[in-house]
Design a protein around this motif. Structure first.
Motif, mmCIF file in Angstrom:
data_model
loop_
_atom_site.group_PDB
_atom_site.id
_atom_site.type_symbol
_atom_site.label_atom_id
_atom_site.label_comp_id
_atom_site.label_asym_id
_atom_site.label_seq_id
_atom_site.Cartn_x
_atom_site.Cartn_y
_atom_site.Cartn_z
ATOM 1 N N ILE A 54 52.531 -35.149 -36.643
ATOM 2 C CA ILE A 54 53.897 -34.625 -36.733
ATOM 3 C C ILE A 54 54.584 -35.116 -38.009
ATOM 4 C CG2 ILE A 54 54.227 -34.080 -34.298
ATOM 5 C CD1 ILE A 54 55.880 -36.644 -34.024
ATOM 6 N N THR A 55 54.133 -36.227 -38.535
ATOM 7 C CA THR A 55 54.607 -36.647 -39.849
ATOM 8 C C THR A 55 54.120 -35.655 -40.897
ATOM 9 O OG1 THR A 55 54.574 -38.964 -39.156
ATOM 10 C CG2 THR A 55 54.628 -38.532 -41.530
ATOM 11 N N ALA A 56 52.864 -35.248 -40.789
ATOM 12 C CA ALA A 56 52.321 -34.237 -41.702
ATOM 13 C C ALA A 56 53.082 -32.923 -41.565
ATOM 14 C CB ALA A 56 50.835 -34.023 -41.430
ATOM 15 N N ALA A 57 53.434 -32.552 -40.345
ATOM 16 C CA ALA A 57 54.207 -31.324 -40.127
ATOM 17 C C ALA A 57 55.580 -31.444 -40.793
ATOM 18 C CB ALA A 57 54.337 -31.038 -38.635
ATOM 19 N N GLU A 58 56.170 -32.627 -40.736
ATOM 20 C CA GLU A 58 57.454 -32.856 -41.436
ATOM 21 C C GLU A 58 57.283 -32.697 -42.945
ATOM 22 O OE1 GLU A 58 60.550 -33.101 -40.926
ATOM 23 O OE2 GLU A 58 60.881 -33.840 -38.894
ATOM 24 N N VAL A 59 56.158 -33.146 -43.467
ATOM 25 C CA VAL A 59 55.891 -32.982 -44.898
ATOM 26 C C VAL A 59 55.790 -31.501 -45.241
ATOM 27 C CG1 VAL A 59 54.231 -33.410 -46.761
ATOM 28 C CG2 VAL A 59 54.824 -35.254 -45.169
ATOM 29 N N VAL A 60 55.114 -30.737 -44.387
ATOM 30 C CA VAL A 60 55.005 -29.288 -44.622
ATOM 31 C C VAL A 60 56.401 -28.661 -44.629
ATOM 32 C CG1 VAL A 60 54.115 -27.098 -43.729
ATOM 33 C CG2 VAL A 60 52.653 -29.132 -43.722
ATOM 34 N N ALA A 61 57.252 -29.047 -43.686
ATOM 35 C CA ALA A 61 58.621 -28.522 -43.648
ATOM 36 C C ALA A 61 59.376 -28.884 -44.937
ATOM 37 C CB ALA A 61 59.364 -29.038 -42.422
ATOM 38 N N TRP A 63 58.063 -29.497 -47.795
ATOM 39 C CA TRP A 63 57.400 -28.737 -48.850
ATOM 40 C C TRP A 63 57.930 -27.303 -48.880
ATOM 41 C CZ3 TRP A 63 51.314 -28.479 -48.778
ATOM 42 C CH2 TRP A 63 50.840 -28.042 -50.014
ATOM 43 N N MET A 64 58.348 -26.803 -47.737
ATOM 44 C CA MET A 64 58.927 -25.457 -47.625
ATOM 45 C C MET A 64 60.408 -25.444 -48.014
ATOM 46 S SD MET A 64 57.274 -24.397 -43.957
ATOM 47 C CE MET A 64 58.248 -22.888 -43.829
ATOM 48 N N GLY A 65 60.946 -26.616 -48.353
ATOM 49 C CA GLY A 65 62.360 -26.708 -48.701
ATOM 50 C C GLY A 65 63.251 -26.965 -47.506
ATOM 51 N N GLU A 66 62.654 -27.422 -46.394
ATOM 52 C CA GLU A 66 63.392 -27.690 -45.158
ATOM 53 C C GLU A 66 63.181 -29.134 -44.693
ATOM 54 O OE1 GLU A 66 65.430 -25.652 -43.560
ATOM 55 O OE2 GLU A 66 65.090 -23.940 -44.886
ATOM 56 N N PRO A 67 63.495 -30.122 -45.530
ATOM 57 C CA PRO A 67 63.263 -31.518 -45.126
ATOM 58 C C PRO A 67 64.241 -31.948 -44.031
ATOM 59 C CG PRO A 67 64.510 -31.467 -47.150
ATOM 60 C CD PRO A 67 64.143 -30.032 -46.833
ATOM 61 N N SER A 68 63.819 -32.925 -43.257
ATOM 62 C CA SER A 68 64.718 -33.516 -42.268
ATOM 63 C C SER A 68 65.736 -34.389 -43.000
ATOM 64 C CB SER A 68 63.932 -34.358 -41.254
ATOM 65 O OG SER A 68 63.368 -35.477 -41.899
ATOM 66 N N GLU A 69 66.791 -34.737 -42.284
ATOM 67 C CA GLU A 69 67.824 -35.585 -42.887
ATOM 68 C C GLU A 69 67.290 -36.959 -43.276
ATOM 69 O OE1 GLU A 69 71.335 -35.794 -40.502
ATOM 70 O OE2 GLU A 69 71.522 -33.619 -40.413
ATOM 71 N N ASP A 70 66.281 -37.437 -42.550
ATOM 72 C CA ASP A 70 65.745 -38.772 -42.818
ATOM 73 C C ASP A 70 64.409 -38.745 -43.560
ATOM 74 O OD1 ASP A 70 64.367 -37.746 -40.643
ATOM 75 O OD2 ASP A 70 64.299 -39.644 -39.557
ATOM 76 N N CYS A 71 64.173 -37.665 -44.278
ATOM 77 C CA CYS A 71 62.916 -37.520 -45.017
ATOM 78 C C CYS A 71 62.786 -38.627 -46.066
ATOM 79 C CB CYS A 71 62.884 -36.154 -45.694
ATOM 80 S SG CYS A 71 61.320 -35.794 -46.519
ATOM 81 N N PRO A 72 61.679 -39.358 -46.027
ATOM 82 C CA PRO A 72 61.491 -40.439 -47.004
ATOM 83 C C PRO A 72 61.382 -39.914 -48.442
ATOM 84 C CG PRO A 72 59.999 -40.704 -45.148
ATOM 85 C CD PRO A 72 60.613 -39.345 -45.022
ATOM 86 N N GLU A 73 61.845 -40.720 -49.352
ATOM 87 C CA GLU A 73 61.808 -40.371 -50.772
ATOM 88 C C GLU A 73 60.381 -40.080 -51.245
ATOM 89 O OE1 GLU A 73 62.808 -42.589 -54.947
ATOM 90 O OE2 GLU A 73 64.196 -42.908 -53.280
ATOM 91 N N GLU A 74 59.410 -40.809 -50.713
ATOM 92 C CA GLU A 74 58.009 -40.595 -51.113
ATOM 93 C C GLU A 74 57.559 -39.173 -50.802
ATOM 94 O OE1 GLU A 74 58.328 -44.953 -49.819
ATOM 95 O OE2 GLU A 74 59.064 -43.027 -49.107
ATOM 96 N N VAL A 75 58.029 -38.645 -49.674
ATOM 97 C CA VAL A 75 57.680 -37.270 -49.296
ATOM 98 C C VAL A 75 58.340 -36.294 -50.260
ATOM 99 C CG1 VAL A 75 57.922 -35.493 -47.516
ATOM 100 C CG2 VAL A 75 57.269 -37.830 -46.875
ATOM 101 N N GLU A 76 59.608 -36.492 -50.529
ATOM 102 C CA GLU A 76 60.323 -35.596 -51.443
ATOM 103 C C GLU A 76 59.679 -35.603 -52.829
ATOM 104 O OE1 GLU A 76 64.474 -36.588 -51.274
ATOM 105 O OE2 GLU A 76 64.611 -36.010 -49.157
ATOM 106 N N THR A 77 59.240 -36.761 -53.265
ATOM 107 C CA THR A 77 58.570 -36.866 -54.558
ATOM 108 C C THR A 77 57.234 -36.139 -54.530
ATOM 109 O OG1 THR A 77 59.633 -38.984 -55.014
ATOM 110 C CG2 THR A 77 57.625 -38.502 -56.252
ATOM 111 N N TRP A 78 56.475 -36.288 -53.438
ATOM 112 C CA TRP A 78 55.147 -35.663 -53.337
ATOM 113 C C TRP A 78 55.253 -34.140 -53.342
ATOM 114 C CZ3 TRP A 78 52.239 -32.467 -50.229
ATOM 115 C CH2 TRP A 78 50.856 -32.481 -50.461
ATOM 116 N N VAL A 79 56.229 -33.564 -52.652
ATOM 117 C CA VAL A 79 56.323 -32.100 -52.561
ATOM 118 C C VAL A 79 56.944 -31.470 -53.801
ATOM 119 C CG1 VAL A 79 56.444 -32.162 -50.044
ATOM 120 C CG2 VAL A 79 58.560 -32.023 -51.349
#
Length: 132
Positions: A54-61, A63-79
């Motif tokens: 489900i963490t991976a699913a959050e990354v996909v979201a 990546w689609m431009g729909e991050p959660s409010e608590d999305c880690p900076e590392e994820v935002e940087t990766w996508v």
């Protein structure tokens, strides 16, 4: 498992996996995380696998431009700057999220806690963000 809250990113499995993803140049960690739960569909997928998936699913979201409010900076940087995820990956992320919500060890663990409703709401919030 070190867990400090019901949020998808509030456990050691999620953060350890995000660190692995941050060091990856390709999508393989995402594909592996999603497929691990899909491969367990005939039984109740294991807690660690579900937390990572489900963490991976959050990354996909994200990546689609729909991050959660608590999305880690590392994820935002990766996508950032990556071409959009494939329709197949989006469908798999949604499917895995549904599996975790319906029948998983992770759900059963949260069911026995006072924060089950918060956990469930957090995972359910992911589904509309994974709409194609």
């Amino acid at each position: 498992m070190g867990t400090w809250g019901p949020g998808i990113f509030e456990n050691d499995y999620a953060l350890d996996w995000i660190a692995e993803l941050a060091n990856s140049a390709d999508n393989n960690p995402l594909i592996d995380a999603l497929n691990t739960v899909i491969d367990q569909i005939d039984k109740s997928p294991e807690t660690q696998d579900c937390a990572v998936a489900i963490t991976a699913a959050e990354v996909v979201a994200a990546w689609m431009g729909e991050p959660s409010e608590d999305c880690p900076e590392e994820v935002e940087t990766w996508v950032e700057g990556r071409p959009a995820p494939s329709a197949t990956m989006i469908a798999q992320a949604r499917y895995v999220t549904e599996i975790v919500l319906e029948n998983s060890e992770l759900k059963n663990l949260w069911k026995n806690s006072d924060e089950f409703d918060k956990w469930q709401e957090g995972v359910e919030d992911l589904l509309p963000r994974l709409a194609c």
